[in-house]
Design an enzyme around this catalytic site. Sequence first.
Site: not given
Length: 471
Positions: A159, A368
Amino acid sequence: MDTTAPFFWGSATASYQCEGAWQEGGKAESMWDRYLHENDLENGDVASDHYHRYREDIETMAKGGQNAYRFSLSWPRIIKNREGEVNEEGIAFYNSLIDTCHEFGVEPFVTIYHWDLPQYWEDEGGWLNEETAHAFEHYARVCFDRFGDRVRYWATFNEPKWFVMSGYLIGNYPPALQDPEKCAHAAFNVMYASALGVKAFRAGGYEGSIGIVHSFGPVDGVDDTLETKIAMRFADNYANNWILDTAATGELPIDLLTDLNRRFDLSYITPDKLQALREGTVDFLGLNYYSRVLVRPYTDGETQLVVNNSGSAFKGSQRVVIKGWFEQVLDDPNMQTTEWGTEIYPDGLRRGLIEVTRRYHLPIYITENGIGVAEDVSQGEVQDDYRIAFMKDHIAAIKAAQEAGADVGGYFVWSTFDLYSWKNGCRKRYGLVAVDFENGYTRTPKKSYRWYRDFIAGEQTGKPYQEEGQR
């Protein structure tokens, strides 16, 4: 890519959020250690105590039918200093963790960087310093050399959007800056570092594949007007394209570069670095999906980014406005949201997977997906039917995208067990397994753990899972 690999049904954690042992095993200080201690905030000094309990945790995953574990390595646990000296105690810890995964038949899916920059590099400017990118390349080579005989799936970064935007633009993460120009510079250096890591992997002839993990927010507009479509493009560049385009194709979005060049000095983007981006494209994309990005055209006001790190008491306080670009819609009364104000929107995942496949033609892993809730873990098994419903809906969206041609090779629940959730502390629980942070860090599987176990068994046997009332 290994086309013979099974579909991965697993779960995920991150080093700072779960390991603890912040001063054990020769680990150096991380930027999060310094930031949280100096600001007297809840920290990950112990977190979920995974450093001491990893064997128990991996065995629990295996008993739950999970065949893969996505975890991250801690840079300050592996590299002692700016000179690049290797900490053999850290290497030994991860060797044991990886070996334990294989002992229990769990594939290690390894992220090299999940936000915990060594403080000794933050002291030198962090991601504003090009040397940090080259230090990442060295760190990555150490990881490939020491673990590459047993790790087949690597991701360079987790991320980039969140740690760059939060650290350099929003200011709620270290180094707590609010500077758009520095944010753009840090963003470029991170993507440059990722490309250097990929190039090192290829040059070393290591087996397996390497990708990047992105916090994926497919963009929708409030209507079909031209103004909204322009806002959507700006939002897509902000939320997705500077990572996905760069990692997958080796090219930065040209309209984003053009716009930034009007505002900032981009002289650090040199031909040799652009060439490195072209040579450092990834084998796969890891997508972390929590929600879409719904936008409307920019109206007025300065750039403003407010996030919810406190939960229900501050629900509705989030705000994202990028001056001249777009405004994110976070206050639609028709939205179903979590208590932290995140929209629950599974169809965004379905449509997003189809779009990413159309754009990049790369294998995808859902690295995720989960829901954070304040839960009471003191009364036995947590009856988290809301988490089960969330997982069901998102897995259904993945299957629908696969039917439409998306190449999805795995699904990782966030998270394996309850852990430290950055500025949200330990109150925001995502785990399939409850951790009692107040009473010895004991583990108790939740109802969602049992559901996931039974669901996986159905997928592996070809007999789809049925609810008790349907059997």
